[in-house]
Enzyme design. Structure first.
Site, PDB file in Angstrom:
ATOM      1  N   LYS A   1       0.866  -1.198  -0.074  1.00 43.23           N
ATOM      2  CA  LYS A   1       0.090   0.004  -0.010  1.00 43.23           C
ATOM      3  C   LYS A   1       0.857   1.313   0.002  1.00 43.23           C
ATOM      4  O   LYS A   1       0.762   2.316  -0.770  1.00 43.23           O
ATOM      5  CB  LYS A   1      -0.950   0.178   1.317  1.00 43.23           C
ATOM      6  CG  LYS A   1      -1.681  -1.251   1.497  1.00 43.23           C
ATOM      7  CD  LYS A   1      -2.641  -1.106   2.555  1.00 43.23           C
ATOM      8  CE  LYS A   1      -1.945  -1.167   3.869  1.00 43.23           C
ATOM      9  NZ  LYS A   1      -1.387  -2.325   4.415  1.00 43.23           N
TER      10      LYS A   1
ATOM     11  N   ARG B   1      -9.484   1.665   9.400  1.00 42.06           N
ATOM     12  CA  ARG B   1      -8.994   0.124   9.476  1.00 42.06           C
ATOM     13  C   ARG B   1     -10.246  -0.459  10.324  1.00 42.06           C
ATOM     14  O   ARG B   1     -10.012  -1.793  10.607  1.00 42.06           O
ATOM     15  CB  ARG B   1      -8.050   0.214  10.389  1.00 42.06           C
ATOM     16  CG  ARG B   1      -6.545  -0.215   9.503  1.00 42.06           C
ATOM     17  CD  ARG B   1      -5.462   0.148  10.428  1.00 42.06           C
ATOM     18  NE  ARG B   1      -4.316  -0.872  10.313  1.00 42.06           N
ATOM     19  CZ  ARG B   1      -3.110  -0.487   9.883  1.00 42.06           C
ATOM     20  NH1 ARG B   1      -3.107   0.910   9.222  1.00 42.06           N
ATOM     21  NH2 ARG B   1      -2.317  -1.113   9.678  1.00 42.06           N
TER      22      ARG B   1
ATOM     23  N   ARG C   1      12.032  -5.633   4.206  1.00 44.95           N
ATOM     24  CA  ARG C   1      11.496  -4.229   4.167  1.00 44.95           C
ATOM     25  C   ARG C   1      12.520  -3.687   5.170  1.00 44.95           C
ATOM     26  O   ARG C   1      12.860  -3.733   6.121  1.00 44.95           O
ATOM     27  CB  ARG C   1      10.179  -4.053   4.525  1.00 44.95           C
ATOM     28  CG  ARG C   1      10.067  -2.455   4.643  1.00 44.95           C
ATOM     29  CD  ARG C   1       8.491  -1.813   4.990  1.00 44.95           C
ATOM     30  NE  ARG C   1       7.974  -2.505   5.872  1.00 44.95           N
ATOM     31  CZ  ARG C   1       6.700  -2.739   6.202  1.00 44.95           C
ATOM     32  NH1 ARG C   1       5.859  -1.912   5.316  1.00 44.95           N
ATOM     33  NH2 ARG C   1       6.126  -3.268   7.051  1.00 44.95           N
TER      34      ARG C   1
ATOM     35  N   ARG D   1      11.394  -1.528  10.693  1.00 40.44           N
ATOM     36  CA  ARG D   1      10.398  -1.138  11.829  1.00 40.44           C
ATOM     37  C   ARG D   1      10.349  -2.279  12.885  1.00 40.44           C
ATOM     38  O   ARG D   1      10.457  -3.519  12.618  1.00 40.44           O
ATOM     39  CB  ARG D   1       9.228  -1.316  11.045  1.00 40.44           C
ATOM     40  CG  ARG D   1       8.666   0.231  10.494  1.00 40.44           C
ATOM     41  CD  ARG D   1       7.483   0.252   9.565  1.00 40.44           C
ATOM     42  NE  ARG D   1       6.464  -0.553  10.156  1.00 40.44           N
ATOM     43  CZ  ARG D   1       5.376  -0.329   9.310  1.00 40.44           C
ATOM     44  NH1 ARG D   1       5.019   0.089   8.149  1.00 40.44           N
ATOM     45  NH2 ARG D   1       4.307  -1.073   9.765  1.00 40.44           N
TER      46      ARG D   1
ATOM     47  N   ARG E   1      -0.557  -8.307  13.864  1.00 41.88           N
ATOM     48  CA  ARG E   1      -0.867  -7.462  12.958  1.00 41.88           C
ATOM     49  C   ARG E   1      -1.935  -8.131  11.820  1.00 41.88           C
ATOM     50  O   ARG E   1      -3.048  -7.557  11.437  1.00 41.88           O
ATOM     51  CB  ARG E   1       0.133  -6.519  12.192  1.00 41.88           C
ATOM     52  CG  ARG E   1       0.935  -5.830  12.969  1.00 41.88           C
ATOM     53  CD  ARG E   1       2.258  -5.464  12.594  1.00 41.88           C
ATOM     54  NE  ARG E   1       2.298  -4.541  11.327  1.00 41.88           N
ATOM     55  CZ  ARG E   1       3.108  -4.584  10.500  1.00 41.88           C
ATOM     56  NH1 ARG E   1       4.503  -5.198  10.779  1.00 41.88           N
ATOM     57  NH2 ARG E   1       2.977  -3.967   9.329  1.00 41.88           N
TER      58      ARG E   1
HETATM   59  P1  AP5 Z   1       4.980  -1.632   1.725  1.00 41.35           P
HETATM   60  O1  AP5 Z   1       4.540  -0.657   0.571  1.00 41.35           O
HETATM   61  O2  AP5 Z   1       5.692  -0.996   2.745  1.00 41.35           O
HETATM   62  O3  AP5 Z   1       3.603  -2.329   2.375  1.00 41.35           O
HETATM   63  P2  AP5 Z   1       2.257  -1.951   3.161  1.00 41.35           P
HETATM   64  O4  AP5 Z   1       1.175  -2.395   2.560  1.00 41.35           O
HETATM   65  O5  AP5 Z   1       2.378  -0.278   2.905  1.00 41.35           O
HETATM   66  O6  AP5 Z   1       2.538  -2.274   4.398  1.00 41.35           O
HETATM   67  P3  AP5 Z   1       2.676  -1.956   5.923  1.00 41.35           P
HETATM   68  O7  AP5 Z   1       3.310  -2.893   6.918  1.00 41.35           O
HETATM   69  O8  AP5 Z   1       3.238  -0.642   6.164  1.00 41.35           O
HETATM   70  O9  AP5 Z   1       1.404  -1.980   6.447  1.00 41.35           O
HETATM   71  P4  AP5 Z   1       0.394  -1.860   7.698  1.00 41.35           P
HETATM   72  O10 AP5 Z   1      -1.043  -1.544   7.235  1.00 41.35           O
HETATM   73  O11 AP5 Z   1       0.552  -3.111   8.447  1.00 41.35           O
HETATM   74  O12 AP5 Z   1       1.158  -0.544   8.403  1.00 41.35           O
HETATM   75  P5  AP5 Z   1       1.227   0.728   9.021  1.00 41.35           P
HETATM   76  O13 AP5 Z   1       2.244   1.514   9.050  1.00 41.35           O
HETATM   77  O14 AP5 Z   1      -0.223   1.267   8.276  1.00 41.35           O
HETATM   78  O15 AP5 Z   1       5.783  -2.778   1.180  1.00 41.35           O
HETATM   79  C1  AP5 Z   1       6.080  -3.789   2.070  1.00 41.35           C
HETATM   80  C2  AP5 Z   1       7.547  -4.322   1.508  1.00 41.35           C
HETATM   81  O16 AP5 Z   1       7.469  -5.219   0.203  1.00 41.35           O
HETATM   82  C3  AP5 Z   1       8.563  -3.114   1.179  1.00 41.35           C
HETATM   83  O17 AP5 Z   1       9.844  -3.708   1.322  1.00 41.35           O
HETATM   84  C4  AP5 Z   1       8.293  -3.040  -0.339  1.00 41.35           C
HETATM   85  O18 AP5 Z   1       9.626  -2.608  -1.033  1.00 41.35           O
HETATM   86  C5  AP5 Z   1       7.867  -4.316  -0.711  1.00 41.35           C
HETATM   87  N1  AP5 Z   1       7.043  -4.482  -2.031  1.00 41.35           N
HETATM   88  C6  AP5 Z   1       5.805  -3.821  -2.071  1.00 41.35           C
HETATM   89  N2  AP5 Z   1       5.303  -3.777  -3.398  1.00 41.35           N
HETATM   90  C7  AP5 Z   1       5.953  -4.884  -3.792  1.00 41.35           C
HETATM   91  C8  AP5 Z   1       5.770  -5.829  -4.904  1.00 41.35           C
HETATM   92  N3  AP5 Z   1       4.757  -5.240  -5.611  1.00 41.35           N
HETATM   93  N4  AP5 Z   1       6.511  -6.775  -5.256  1.00 41.35           N
HETATM   94  C9  AP5 Z   1       7.424  -6.851  -4.575  1.00 41.35           C
HETATM   95  N5  AP5 Z   1       7.772  -6.007  -3.343  1.00 41.35           N
HETATM   96  C10 AP5 Z   1       6.920  -5.050  -3.192  1.00 41.35           C
HETATM   97  O19 AP5 Z   1       0.359   0.541  10.346  1.00 41.35           O
HETATM   98  C11 AP5 Z   1       1.275   0.159  11.507  1.00 41.35           C
HETATM   99  C12 AP5 Z   1       0.604   0.238  12.973  1.00 41.35           C
HETATM  100  O20 AP5 Z   1       0.059   1.502  13.085  1.00 41.35           O
HETATM  101  C13 AP5 Z   1      -0.688  -0.718  12.982  1.00 41.35           C
HETATM  102  O21 AP5 Z   1      -0.245  -2.155  13.173  1.00 41.35           O
HETATM  103  C14 AP5 Z   1      -1.516  -0.137  13.991  1.00 41.35           C
HETATM  104  O22 AP5 Z   1      -0.741  -0.344  15.218  1.00 41.35           O
HETATM  105  C15 AP5 Z   1      -1.323   1.371  13.862  1.00 41.35           C
HETATM  106  N6  AP5 Z   1      -2.140   1.878  12.986  1.00 41.35           N
HETATM  107  C16 AP5 Z   1      -2.110   2.475  11.338  1.00 41.35           C
HETATM  108  N7  AP5 Z   1      -3.094   3.218  11.066  1.00 41.35           N
HETATM  109  C17 AP5 Z   1      -3.929   2.760  11.957  1.00 41.35           C
HETATM  110  C18 AP5 Z   1      -5.461   3.005  12.125  1.00 41.35           C
HETATM  111  N8  AP5 Z   1      -6.143   3.494  10.850  1.00 41.35           N
HETATM  112  N9  AP5 Z   1      -6.315   2.652  12.990  1.00 41.35           N
HETATM  113  C19 AP5 Z   1      -5.715   1.892  14.189  1.00 41.35           C
HETATM  114  N10 AP5 Z   1      -4.295   1.795  14.225  1.00 41.35           N
HETATM  115  C20 AP5 Z   1      -3.403   2.163  13.217  1.00 41.35           C
END
Ligand code: AP5
Length: 230
Positions: free
Chosen positions: A17, A92, A131, A164, A175
């Protein structure tokens, strides 16, 4: 090209994402709103919100809705959001989606366009394990798929690359559990509203990017067609 709407990226951890949101935000010149990045920044700055969020994020749970919604509402009030924005990791939960609807209404935006990223679990674990993120500009790398030119250093701004804390396998499992229980139901919610599109996100970054572009262009043509018939 103008976006003029809210784009929402739904999908499990590691689905890509953030990687795709950065590209779309750059192409349309709109803000990339990652609630994960905002919360990590609050943790790094040691704000009250950050202090409350840190232990919850460290164990892989979701931060309470009221804290996240306050943060998002404040961000959407900034002038750079007037031309649309890309949400990555928000909403979410159902209450977050319902509140967002009210906020978008108040700001004069129509229905959002929601993209659900589909990826198998094995790929997710591999992506998250590989990552590395730039500590300065947030550029995302992957040691297996998209490595930096020099180990540990961002190609773009020379920043130090970091892993991270919540990317450890046992926390990723938590998660994913939170995602299945609280976030996956949003796909049905948006499907019922007729605004959900899906993308096969196990493919390469370029292939996913091309699929997203096709969805966005089709959706914009449909919107223009609707406006033309008013
Ligand atoms: P990346 O693009 O970083 O993936 P992502 O989907 O953004 O993954 P996240 O782990 O950041 O998502 P998340 O939703 O768990 O975390 P968030 O920060 O929102 O890609 C991942 C890897 O794959 C990278 O190395 C990239 O290079 C590679 N890649 C990407 N696309 C590829 C492809 N097509 N082919 C090959 N490789 C590829 O949330 C973290 C925490 O914050 C949560 O657990 C929660 O505690 C809190 N939080 C955040 N938002 C909320 C909310 N709205 N409500 C409540 N808690 C929240």
């Amino acid at each position: 090209m103008a976006l003029k709407r809210a784009l929402i990226f739904l999908g499990p951890p590691g689905a890509g994402k953030g990687t795709q949101a950065k590209r779309i935000a750059q192409r349309y010149q709109v803000p990339h709103l990652s609630t994960g990045d905002m919360l990590r920044e609050a943790v790094a700055r040691g704000t009250e919100l950050g202090k409350l969020a840190k232990p919850i994020m460290d164990r892989g749970d979701l931060v309470p809705d009221d804290l996240v919604l306050g943060m998002v509402e404040e961000r959407l009030a900034q002038p750079d959001c007037a031309g649309g924005f890309v949400f990555d990791g928000f909403p979410r939960t159902l209450p977050q989606a319902e509140m967002l609807e009210a906020i978008l209404d108040r700001l004069g935006f129509g229905k959002p366009l929601v993209i659900d990223f589909h990826v198998d679990e094995e790929t997710l674990f591999r992506r998250v394990a590989g990552r590395w993120t730039c500590s300065v500009g947030g550029e995302i790398y992957n040691v297996y798929e998209a490595p930096p030119k020099a180990v540990g250093i961002c190609d773009r701004d020379g920043g130090k690359l970091i892993q991270r804390a919540d990317d450890r396998p046992e926390i990723v499992k938590e998660r994913l559990r939170a995602y299945e229980q609280q976030t996956r139901p949003l796909a049905d919610y948006y499907q019922r509203q007729g605004v959900l599109e899906t993308v096969e996100a196990s493919k390469s970054v370029e292939q996913v990017s091309a699929a997203l572009t096709a969805i966005l262009e089709r959706s914009q043509r449909q919107e223009q067609g609707r406006d033309g018939h008013l």
